[in-house]
Design an enzyme around this catalytic site. Structure first.
Site, PDB file in Angstrom:
ATOM      1  N   PRO A  67       0.809  -1.232   0.213  1.00 41.95           N
ATOM      2  CA  PRO A  67       0.132  -0.005   0.092  1.00 41.95           C
ATOM      3  C   PRO A  67       0.959   1.198  -0.108  1.00 41.95           C
ATOM      4  CG  PRO A  67      -0.929  -1.563   1.485  1.00 41.95           C
ATOM      5  CD  PRO A  67       0.408  -2.087   1.117  1.00 41.95           C
ATOM      6  N   GLU A 121       0.744  -7.784   8.693  1.00 48.90           N
ATOM      7  CA  GLU A 121       0.598  -6.450   8.738  1.00 48.90           C
ATOM      8  C   GLU A 121       1.694  -5.689   7.847  1.00 48.90           C
ATOM      9  OE1 GLU A 121       0.287  -2.710  10.678  1.00 48.90           O
ATOM     10  OE2 GLU A 121      -0.997  -4.581  10.826  1.00 48.90           O
ATOM     11  N   ARG A 138      -2.260  -7.991 -21.408  1.00 50.93           N
ATOM     12  CA  ARG A 138      -3.158  -7.574 -22.733  1.00 50.93           C
ATOM     13  C   ARG A 138      -2.206  -6.568 -23.585  1.00 50.93           C
ATOM     14  NH1 ARG A 138      -6.151  -2.944 -22.602  1.00 50.93           N
ATOM     15  NH2 ARG A 138      -7.504  -3.844 -23.487  1.00 50.93           N
ATOM     16  N   ASP A 164      -7.325   2.756 -26.058  1.00 48.09           N
ATOM     17  CA  ASP A 164      -7.977   2.574 -24.451  1.00 48.09           C
ATOM     18  C   ASP A 164      -7.823   4.020 -23.832  1.00 48.09           C
ATOM     19  OD1 ASP A 164      -8.828   0.070 -25.142  1.00 48.09           O
ATOM     20  OD2 ASP A 164      -7.004  -1.119 -23.928  1.00 48.09           O
TER      21      ASP A 164
END
Length: 246
Positions: free
Chosen positions: A90, A117, A154, A169
Site C-alpha cells: 500500500p 501487517e 493484454r 484505450d
C-alpha cells in the site's frame, strides 16, 4: 514473457489465469506463468513465514528468509537474473497504465504478494519496484497482482488478436476513451450519433477526439494537465467548454 507469483494463497490464481485473455495467452505460448507458495521455502519446521516485529507493535511481519530463498529458487529455475521484482505494498508507487506499458516490455516479472501487517524492511532490498493498486488496503497482494498482470499482459503483441485495440484505450492516449456504439442505430428512441453512420472518416475522427476530450474534462480534468494539447485539441476543448457552459 514469464511471470512468477510468490504468494501464500496459490489457489486464488487458478481461475483468473485460466480464463479469458490470460488463459488464451498461456494457450498460445505467449505467456508462461508460475505461482509458488513461499511458505514452502521456510526453514522453520512449522513452515512459519511471519513473526512479531522488533520493538513491539500490532500484527505480524513477513520474514525475509522465505521470500529471499523463493526468489533465488525461481532465478535458478528460469536461468535469468534480470527479473523485474514487484512488491505489492500500500505504500508503493500507484499503479497506472504507463507502468503497465513499462512492465509489458520486460521478459520476466515477479510479483511478491504480501499478507499480515507488513514486511520485514529487508525484503524491500530484494525487489526492484514497490507498487500499490490504489489508496486503500487489501487483506493481501493477490488481487492487486492479478490486476497488474491482466493490465500488463493484454499489451503484449498478439495477445488481443488486434494489436491496435489497446492503443485507443482510456489512459493509453492520456485521455479517456470516447463513447462507442454498435447496432441497432436506433434502440427505443436512443439513437447513435449521426456522424458515426455517415461514412465520413475525417468527421468521425474529429468527433471521437472531441468526445474523448469532453469525457476527460467532465470526469477526470486532472488528466488534461498532463497532456500536451495540439492546436486542434485546444479548439475542440474550447467548443466543449462552451457547450457545457464551463
Amino acid at each position: 514473457m514469464r511471470i512468477d507469483v510468490l504468494t501464500l494463497f496459490p489457489r486464488m490464481f487458478e481461475g483468473p489465469l485460466t480464463e479469458s485473455i490470460l488463459g488464451k495467452a498461456i494457450d498460445k505460448n505467449l505467456l508462461d506463468v508460475h505461482v509458488s507458495n513461499f511458505r514452502d521455502f521456510s526453514t522453520n519446521k512449522h513452515q512459519q513465514v511471519d513473526d512479531y516485529p522488533y520493538g513491539g507493535g500490532a500484527g505480524m511481519l513477513l520474514k525475509v528468509q522465505p521470500i529471499h530463498d523463493a526468489i533465488k529458487s525461481l532465478q535458478a529455475d528460469s536461468g535469468r537474473t534480470n527479473q523485474r521484482i514487484i512488491l505489492l505494498d500500500p505504500a508503493g508507487k500507484p499503479f497506472n497504465q504507463k507502468m503497465a506499458e513499462e512492465f509489458s516490455k520486460e521478459e520476466h516479472l515477479v510479483f511478491v504478494c504480501g499478507h499480515y501487517e507488513g514486511y520485514d524492511e529487508r525484503i524491500r532490498d530484494l525487489v526492484t519496484d514497490e507498487v500499490s493498486l490504489g489508496d486503500y488496503v487489501l487483506t493481501g497482494g493477490e488481487l492487486g497482482a492479478m490486476t497488474m498482470i491482466d493490465a500488463t499482459v493484454r499489451l503484449l503483441p498478439e495477445v488481443l488478436g488486434n494489436d491496435e485495440s489497446a492503443k485507443g484505450d482510456s489512459h493509453s492516449t492520456g485521455l479517456l476513451e470516447h463513447p462507442q456504439y454498435t447496432r441497432p442505430a436506433n434502440y427505443e428512441g436512443m439513437e447513435v450519433p449521426h456522424v458515426l453512420t455517415n461514412g465520413n472518416h475525417k468527421l468521425i475522427e474529429e468527433w471521437q477526439l472531441k468526445e474523448s476530450l469532453r469525457r476527460t474534462l467532465l470526469r477526470r480534468p486532472d488528466m488534461l494537465e498532463k497532456v500536451e494539447l495540439t492546436d486542434e485539441m485546444i479548439r475542440l476543448l474550447d467548443e466543449v467548454k462552451k457547450e457545457e457552459d464551463m
